[in-house]
Write a protein that holds these residues in place. Structure first.
Motif, PDB file in Angstrom:
ATOM      1  N   THR A  11      40.552 -88.461 108.943  1.00 54.34           N
ATOM      2  CA  THR A  11      41.729 -88.780 109.261  1.00 54.34           C
ATOM      3  C   THR A  11      41.849 -88.536 110.719  1.00 54.34           C
ATOM      4  O   THR A  11      41.030 -88.046 111.247  1.00 54.34           O
ATOM      5  CB  THR A  11      42.509 -87.683 108.385  1.00 54.34           C
ATOM      6  OG1 THR A  11      42.220 -86.617 109.138  1.00 54.34           O
ATOM      7  CG2 THR A  11      42.407 -87.761 106.899  1.00 54.34           C
ATOM      8  N   ILE A  35      41.092 -93.485 108.090  1.00 55.31           N
ATOM      9  CA  ILE A  35      42.537 -93.539 107.797  1.00 55.31           C
ATOM     10  C   ILE A  35      43.524 -93.555 108.957  1.00 55.31           C
ATOM     11  O   ILE A  35      43.115 -92.830 109.737  1.00 55.31           O
ATOM     12  CB  ILE A  35      43.252 -92.528 106.758  1.00 55.31           C
ATOM     13  CG1 ILE A  35      42.486 -92.251 105.583  1.00 55.31           C
ATOM     14  CG2 ILE A  35      44.518 -92.928 106.466  1.00 55.31           C
ATOM     15  CD1 ILE A  35      42.851 -90.845 104.896  1.00 55.31           C
ATOM     16  N   HIS A  57      47.866 -90.757 106.633  1.00 57.95           N
ATOM     17  CA  HIS A  57      47.408 -89.824 105.636  1.00 57.95           C
ATOM     18  C   HIS A  57      48.637 -88.786 105.074  1.00 57.95           C
ATOM     19  O   HIS A  57      47.927 -87.875 104.119  1.00 57.95           O
ATOM     20  CB  HIS A  57      46.144 -89.081 106.150  1.00 57.95           C
ATOM     21  CG  HIS A  57      46.249 -88.388 107.363  1.00 57.95           C
ATOM     22  ND1 HIS A  57      46.574 -88.925 108.464  1.00 57.95           N
ATOM     23  CD2 HIS A  57      46.110 -86.992 107.645  1.00 57.95           C
ATOM     24  CE1 HIS A  57      46.799 -88.055 109.527  1.00 57.95           C
ATOM     25  NE2 HIS A  57      46.393 -86.891 108.822  1.00 57.95           N
ATOM     26  N   VAL A  63      46.232 -91.964 100.588  1.00 53.81           N
ATOM     27  CA  VAL A  63      45.175 -91.181 100.630  1.00 53.81           C
ATOM     28  C   VAL A  63      44.537 -91.342  99.255  1.00 53.81           C
ATOM     29  O   VAL A  63      43.534 -91.335  99.136  1.00 53.81           O
ATOM     30  CB  VAL A  63      45.755 -89.540 100.664  1.00 53.81           C
ATOM     31  CG1 VAL A  63      45.878 -89.371 102.013  1.00 53.81           C
ATOM     32  CG2 VAL A  63      46.876 -89.301  99.822  1.00 53.81           C
ATOM     33  N   TRP A  75      40.052 -83.547 107.817  1.00 51.18           N
ATOM     34  CA  TRP A  75      41.237 -83.360 107.807  1.00 51.18           C
ATOM     35  C   TRP A  75      42.328 -82.682 108.877  1.00 51.18           C
ATOM     36  O   TRP A  75      41.895 -81.620 109.322  1.00 51.18           O
ATOM     37  CB  TRP A  75      41.928 -82.421 106.529  1.00 51.18           C
ATOM     38  CG  TRP A  75      43.235 -82.511 106.209  1.00 51.18           C
ATOM     39  CD1 TRP A  75      44.045 -81.316 106.593  1.00 51.18           C
ATOM     40  CD2 TRP A  75      43.921 -83.619 105.647  1.00 51.18           C
ATOM     41  NE1 TRP A  75      45.501 -81.569 106.379  1.00 51.18           N
ATOM     42  CE2 TRP A  75      45.711 -82.940 105.790  1.00 51.18           C
ATOM     43  CE3 TRP A  75      44.133 -84.876 105.111  1.00 51.18           C
ATOM     44  CZ2 TRP A  75      46.570 -83.897 105.394  1.00 51.18           C
ATOM     45  CZ3 TRP A  75      44.960 -85.445 104.851  1.00 51.18           C
ATOM     46  CH2 TRP A  75      46.493 -85.033 104.912  1.00 51.18           C
ATOM     47  N   ALA A  97      47.764 -85.492  99.777  1.00 52.85           N
ATOM     48  CA  ALA A  97      46.226 -85.272  99.884  1.00 52.85           C
ATOM     49  C   ALA A  97      45.636 -84.427  98.930  1.00 52.85           C
ATOM     50  O   ALA A  97      44.769 -84.555  98.404  1.00 52.85           O
ATOM     51  CB  ALA A  97      45.753 -84.970 101.430  1.00 52.85           C
TER      52      ALA A  97
END
Ligand SMILES: NC(=O)c1ccc[n+]([C@@H]2O[C@H](COP(=O)([O-])OP(=O)(O)OC[C@H]3O[C@@H](n4cnc5c(N)ncnc54)[C@H](OP(=O)(O)O)[C@@H]3O)[C@@H](O)[C@H]2O)c1
Length: 298
Positions: A11, A35, A57, A63, A75, A97
């Motif tokens: 991410t 992403i 995300h 996600v 993350w 997520a």
């Protein structure tokens, strides 16, 4: 790295830490999926080497698609200076997520978080990050929260006053020594964990840089590296908050930042005992030579 094929999702691939993680993973031989809200912001060469899922995300459909077949996820909750509620911002951003970690059977998550678990008072954005960690851990996914003090890279927000006034500002006391780390070290620690499929359970991984320094000591180092005097100026918390609001932060975000800085000024970043593992290599002087100086001279 350990002989198994890994699919790693990243991410914030255009963010400060995310882009450095991505750069390090590109030649790892693993399958990399990113992403990105706007894939055109990725370098063309990078885009050709990774799978791209377009969107935010924070979006459950995004996600859900991005985590299909994923072994590991890097993350980050992006900062939102306009947030109406800093306290719920991290938890609400990560909630979709967390569902997708479970539904898609993600094995491991490495997240950017902050030092401060166990601090006895509300600590603004830090408390919000710790709540995010708890929600991720509650999914049962393998989880490592990278817990950081303030980043050296925050000084890039003060390039103008350093350049034009020979000063930088904070509401913290100039004599409080605290750890500080370079984002390149955070990216290195994250990359190592993302390439390692041997760990499970949940825990914190502090990233503390090589030494504790006060703002007055940092001012001395910046002066030596730039070859001109730069001094630290402490400002009242109210003035700090007013500056944040002037520069576009919401009332809630400004409150979250102030509460965090009050806690840091009382020793929040000094809670974690330094160990060989938590000590990372980039010194403040080296970071000033390689990152701050070119930014000031630009
Ligand atoms: N600064 C510190 O001292 C410190 C200390 C401890 C922890 N942290 C934590 O570090 C994290 C920030 O890391 P960083 O500096 O690497 O971040 P950053 O550079 O500010 O990240 C910005 C990234 O987030 C993306 N983004 C922004 N808004 C988004 C949204 N609504 N949906 C999806 N993507 C979005 C941007 O992508 P686009 O290309 O789409 O704009 C960009 O990739 C925060 O969680 C903060 O709490 C910071």
């Amino acid at each position: 790295m350990d002989g198994e094929d890994n699919m790693i999702v990243i991410t914030t691939p255009t963010g400060t830490i995310g882009q450095q993680v991505l750069e390090k993973l590109l030649n790892s031989g693993e399958t990399i999926r990113v992403i990105a809200r706007d894939p055109s912001r990725l370098p063309t060469r990078t885009r050709e080497q990774v799978e791209v899922v377009q969107g935010s995300h924070s979006d459950s459909a995004v996600v859900d698609r991005a985590f299909e077949g994923a072994d590991s996820v890097f993350w980050v909750v992006p900062p939102d200076f306009q947030t109406k509620n800093f306290e719920t911002r991290y938890v609400e951003f990560v909630r979709p997520a967390c569902e997708a970690f479970k539904n898609r059977g993600v094995k491991r998550v490495v997240a950017v978080s902050a030092l401060g678990r166990g601090w006895p008072k509300p600590a603004g954005l830090v408390s919000a990050s710790v709540a995010m960690d708890d929600l991720i851990a509650s999914t049962g996914v393998g989880f490592r929260a990278l817990t950081m003090p303030s980043f050296m890279d925050n000084f890039l927000r003060q390039v103008e006053p350093i350049k034009n006034q020979g000063m930088f500002f904070s509401p913290m006391s100039g004599d409080r020594k605290a750890p500080t780390c370079a984002t390149r070290d955070i990216a290195a620690v994250a990359t190592k964990l993302l390439l390692d499929s041997s760990w499970s359970g949940s825990g914190n991984v502090p990233v503390l840089g090589p030494e504790d320094l006060s703002f007055n000591e940092m001012a001395q180092m910046i002066s030596e590296v730039l070859g001109r005097p730069v001094r630290f100026q402490q400002i009242p918390f109210e003035a700090f908050k007013a500056r944040l609001i002037e520069s576009g932060a919401s009332e809630s975000m400004a409150t979250g930042m102030v509460d965090m800085m009050v806690a840091k000024n009382e020793g929040l970043d000094n809670m974690e005992p330094r160990t060989a593992e938590s000590t990372t290599p980039t010194s403040f002087r080296q970071w000033c030579e390689e990152v701050l100086k070119p930014a000031v001279l630009r």
